[in-house]
Design a protein around this motif. Structure first.
Motif, PDB file in Angstrom:
ATOM      1  N   VAL A 106       0.847  -1.195   0.000  1.00 33.07           N
ATOM      2  CA  VAL A 106       0.000   0.000   0.000  1.00 33.07           C
ATOM      3  C   VAL A 106       0.887   1.252   0.000  1.00 33.07           C
ATOM      4  O   VAL A 106       0.630   2.212  -0.721  1.00 33.07           O
ATOM      5  CB  VAL A 106      -0.979  -0.016   1.200  1.00 33.07           C
ATOM      6  N   GLY A 107       1.943   1.202   0.820  1.00 33.81           N
ATOM      7  CA  GLY A 107       2.878   2.340   0.852  1.00 33.81           C
ATOM      8  C   GLY A 107       3.525   2.553  -0.503  1.00 33.81           C
ATOM      9  O   GLY A 107       3.626   3.699  -0.985  1.00 33.81           O
ATOM     10  N   ASP A 108       3.979   1.469  -1.122  1.00 32.88           N
ATOM     11  CA  ASP A 108       4.612   1.578  -2.448  1.00 32.88           C
ATOM     12  C   ASP A 108       3.627   2.126  -3.481  1.00 32.88           C
ATOM     13  O   ASP A 108       3.977   2.995  -4.300  1.00 32.88           O
ATOM     14  CB  ASP A 108       5.134   0.217  -2.906  1.00 32.88           C
ATOM     15  N   LEU A 109       2.383   1.620  -3.435  1.00 28.39           N
ATOM     16  CA  LEU A 109       1.375   2.079  -4.396  1.00 28.39           C
ATOM     17  C   LEU A 109       0.994   3.539  -4.151  1.00 28.39           C
ATOM     18  O   LEU A 109       0.736   4.292  -5.088  1.00 28.39           O
ATOM     19  CB  LEU A 109       0.130   1.189  -4.341  1.00 28.39           C
ATOM     20  N   THR A 110       0.995   3.942  -2.873  1.00 29.47           N
ATOM     21  CA  THR A 110       0.702   5.340  -2.543  1.00 29.47           C
ATOM     22  C   THR A 110       1.784   6.251  -3.126  1.00 29.47           C
ATOM     23  O   THR A 110       1.482   7.301  -3.717  1.00 29.47           O
ATOM     24  CB  THR A 110       0.601   5.527  -1.021  1.00 29.47           C
ATOM     25  N   LEU A 111       3.044   5.849  -2.975  1.00 31.74           N
ATOM     26  CA  LEU A 111       4.143   6.632  -3.558  1.00 31.74           C
ATOM     27  C   LEU A 111       4.042   6.698  -5.077  1.00 31.74           C
ATOM     28  O   LEU A 111       4.255   7.762  -5.685  1.00 31.74           O
ATOM     29  CB  LEU A 111       5.495   6.034  -3.156  1.00 31.74           C
ATOM     30  N   GLU A 112       3.718   5.573  -5.680  1.00 26.91           N
ATOM     31  CA  GLU A 112       3.595   5.515  -7.141  1.00 26.91           C
ATOM     32  C   GLU A 112       2.444   6.410  -7.605  1.00 26.91           C
ATOM     33  O   GLU A 112       2.557   7.112  -8.611  1.00 26.91           O
ATOM     34  CB  GLU A 112       3.352   4.064  -7.586  1.00 26.91           C
ATOM     35  N   LEU A 113       1.335   6.402  -6.836  1.00 27.35           N
ATOM     36  CA  LEU A 113       0.187   7.241  -7.182  1.00 27.35           C
ATOM     37  C   LEU A 113       0.563   8.723  -7.085  1.00 27.35           C
ATOM     38  O   LEU A 113       0.189   9.534  -7.939  1.00 27.35           O
ATOM     39  CB  LEU A 113      -0.992   6.917  -6.256  1.00 27.35           C
ATOM     40  N   CYS A 114       1.314   9.071  -6.036  1.00 34.46           N
ATOM     41  CA  CYS A 114       1.774  10.456  -5.883  1.00 34.46           C
ATOM     42  C   CYS A 114       2.647  10.872  -7.065  1.00 34.46           C
ATOM     43  O   CYS A 114       2.534  11.986  -7.591  1.00 34.46           O
ATOM     44  CB  CYS A 114       2.535  10.635  -4.586  1.00 34.46           C
ATOM     45  N   SER A 115       3.522   9.948  -7.451  1.00 37.40           N
ATOM     46  CA  SER A 115       4.410  10.226  -8.593  1.00 37.40           C
ATOM     47  C   SER A 115       3.591  10.439  -9.859  1.00 37.40           C
ATOM     48  O   SER A 115       3.876  11.349 -10.651  1.00 37.40           O
ATOM     49  CB  SER A 115       5.391   9.093  -8.835  1.00 37.40           C
ATOM     50  N   LEU A 116       2.588   9.606 -10.063  1.00 36.97           N
ATOM     51  CA  LEU A 116       1.753   9.737 -11.259  1.00 36.97           C
ATOM     52  C   LEU A 116       0.948  11.032 -11.217  1.00 36.97           C
ATOM     53  O   LEU A 116       0.742  11.691 -12.244  1.00 36.97           O
ATOM     54  CB  LEU A 116       0.802   8.550 -11.391  1.00 36.97           C
ATOM     55  N   ASN A 117       0.487  11.393 -10.008  1.00 38.16           N
ATOM     56  CA  ASN A 117      -0.261  12.657  -9.884  1.00 38.16           C
ATOM     57  C   ASN A 117       0.633  13.850 -10.206  1.00 38.16           C
ATOM     58  O   ASN A 117       0.179  14.840 -10.785  1.00 38.16           O
ATOM     59  CB  ASN A 117      -0.833  12.821  -8.466  1.00 38.16           C
ATOM     60  N   ASN A 118       1.905  13.774  -9.820  1.00 36.04           N
ATOM     61  CA  ASN A 118       2.828  14.863 -10.102  1.00 36.04           C
ATOM     62  C   ASN A 118       3.106  14.980 -11.606  1.00 36.04           C
ATOM     63  O   ASN A 118       3.358  16.074 -12.120  1.00 36.04           O
ATOM     64  CB  ASN A 118       4.147  14.663  -9.356  1.00 36.04           C
ATOM     65  N   LEU A 119       3.088  13.831 -12.292  1.00 35.00           N
ATOM     66  CA  LEU A 119       3.323  13.852 -13.739  1.00 35.00           C
ATOM     67  C   LEU A 119       2.138  14.480 -14.475  1.00 35.00           C
ATOM     68  O   LEU A 119       2.317  15.089 -15.512  1.00 35.00           O
ATOM     69  CB  LEU A 119       3.549  12.427 -14.260  1.00 35.00           C
TER      70      LEU A 119
END
Length: 120
Positions: A106-119
């Motif tokens: 969940v933590g990894d996916l949350t970070l990935e989601l944040c990264s995608l939101n920033n893109l």
């Protein structure tokens, strides 16, 4: 038929309730016995007659056997309980491990989601 069972008789073959009495004969003075109220010295072959001390010995022998069986059953149940306890401990440990893995994902996916939101 009750009169042929071990231990203290409760009913005679004639279905009458058996009574506890005290012997008054010279051969067994004061000795307790269980007998049908309709029996007498001459017809013990039909009506119930048992010496109380003999009944007591048989009762105690039967109780000793029953206690032995209960102890064996108790040990078997205790072993089964110990196995169940061990399985519960194993399952609790596996559950903790699974929770840790899920939390990490969940933590990894949350970070990935944040990264995608920033893109975006």
């Amino acid at each position: 038929m009750e009169c042929q069972r071990r231990g203290f008789p409760k009913r005679c073959r004639c279905r009458e309730a058996v009574l506890m009495k005290t012997s008054g004969i010279a051969k067994n003075p004061g000795r307790l016995f269980h007998a049908c109220p309709y029996g007498n010295e001459g017809d013990n072959w039909y009506h119930t007659f048992k010496w109380t001390d003999t009944c007591m010995v048989k009762e105690l022998e039967d109780l000793i056997d029953k206690v032995g069986n209960i102890e064996e059953t108790s040990m078997t149940l205790q072993k089964g309980f110990n196995v169940c306890e061990s399985e519960i401990d194993t399952l609790a440990m596996e559950t903790c491990m699974c929770e840790a893995v899920v939390e990490k994902e969940v933590g990894d996916l949350t970070l990935e989601l944040c990264s995608l939101n920033n893109l975006v």
